[in-house]
Scaffold this motif. Structure first.
Motif, mmCIF file in Angstrom:
data_model
loop_
_atom_site.group_PDB
_atom_site.id
_atom_site.type_symbol
_atom_site.label_atom_id
_atom_site.label_comp_id
_atom_site.label_asym_id
_atom_site.label_seq_id
_atom_site.Cartn_x
_atom_site.Cartn_y
_atom_site.Cartn_z
ATOM 1 N N ARG A 1 0.958 -1.299 0.019
ATOM 2 C CA ARG A 1 -0.002 0.025 0.026
ATOM 3 C C ARG A 1 0.935 1.190 -0.052
ATOM 4 O O ARG A 1 1.771 1.298 0.740
ATOM 5 C CB ARG A 1 -0.917 0.123 1.494
ATOM 6 N N CYS A 2 0.428 2.360 -0.851
ATOM 7 C CA CYS A 2 1.345 3.603 -0.804
ATOM 8 C C CYS A 2 0.760 4.238 0.394
ATOM 9 O O CYS A 2 -0.341 4.372 0.709
ATOM 10 C CB CYS A 2 0.625 4.346 -2.129
ATOM 11 N N ILE B 1 1.460 7.281 0.721
ATOM 12 C CA ILE B 1 0.818 8.865 0.443
ATOM 13 C C ILE B 1 -0.487 8.772 0.128
ATOM 14 O O ILE B 1 -1.314 9.525 0.683
ATOM 15 C CB ILE B 1 1.610 9.161 -0.737
ATOM 16 N N CYS B 2 -0.846 8.009 -0.835
ATOM 17 C CA CYS B 2 -2.530 7.898 -1.465
ATOM 18 C C CYS B 2 -2.973 6.716 -1.038
ATOM 19 O O CYS B 2 -4.392 6.522 -1.448
ATOM 20 C CB CYS B 2 -2.435 8.158 -2.718
ATOM 21 N N LYS C 1 -3.225 3.788 -2.066
ATOM 22 C CA LYS C 1 -3.470 2.814 -3.334
ATOM 23 C C LYS C 1 -3.098 1.752 -2.886
ATOM 24 O O LYS C 1 -1.586 1.392 -2.480
ATOM 25 C CB LYS C 1 -3.099 3.456 -4.599
ATOM 26 N N HIS D 1 4.862 2.913 -8.769
ATOM 27 C CA HIS D 1 3.886 3.904 -8.219
ATOM 28 C C HIS D 1 4.405 5.221 -7.602
ATOM 29 O O HIS D 1 4.029 6.165 -7.700
ATOM 30 C CB HIS D 1 2.688 3.153 -7.524
ATOM 31 N N HIS E 1 4.893 9.903 -7.393
ATOM 32 C CA HIS E 1 4.582 11.122 -5.897
ATOM 33 C C HIS E 1 5.658 12.138 -6.209
ATOM 34 O O HIS E 1 5.745 12.938 -5.421
ATOM 35 C CB HIS E 1 4.248 10.536 -4.989
#
Length: 118
Positions: free
Chosen positions: A9-10, A12-13, A15, A26, A30
């Motif tokens: 999982r990111c 930051i966002c 996802k 991904h 960023h």
């Protein structure tokens, strides 16, 4: 199976990704300092991935005629990748992707991923 677990999982966002390499790629999105050579001529969108620009251009061309046609049914699209994916449905030797948790089965890997997220 990692699809049901959503392991990567990111931060930051948020996802989710099924593979660590996809998360790594991904994370580059960023980085505001990375070069983005593919620029939209109709708005200020830019990216470092050619396919992303092609996908973006669809929002400007929603009324455009769908020029790619399936030779076995009435399906039409304006994206080669969508036609290629669609053609899998007509292949009698197509690979099937079953869910390990229920009786769902599909010939499209991304559809299985979507199913597993639910």
């Amino acid at each position: 199976m990692k699809f049901h677990e959503g392991q990567f999982r990111c931060k930051i966002c948020f996802k989710k990704f099924t593979q660590q390499g996809h998360l790594r790629n991904h994370m580059k999105t960023h980085d505001e300092n990375r070069p983005k050579p593919f620029k939209c001529e109709l708005c200020d969108y830019s990216t470092d991935i050619k396919q992303s620009l092609e996908n973006h251009l669809r929002i400007h061309n929603k009324n455009r005629e769908k020029s790619l046609k399936c030779n076995q049914c009435d399906y039409k699209t304006d994206l080669k990748s969508h036609l290629k994916s669609h053609m899998q449905r007509h292949n009698p030797n197509r690979v099937k992707f079953p869910c390990l948790y229920c009786n769902y089965e599909t010939t499209i890997r991304s559809s299985l991923k979507r199913h597993l997220k639910k």
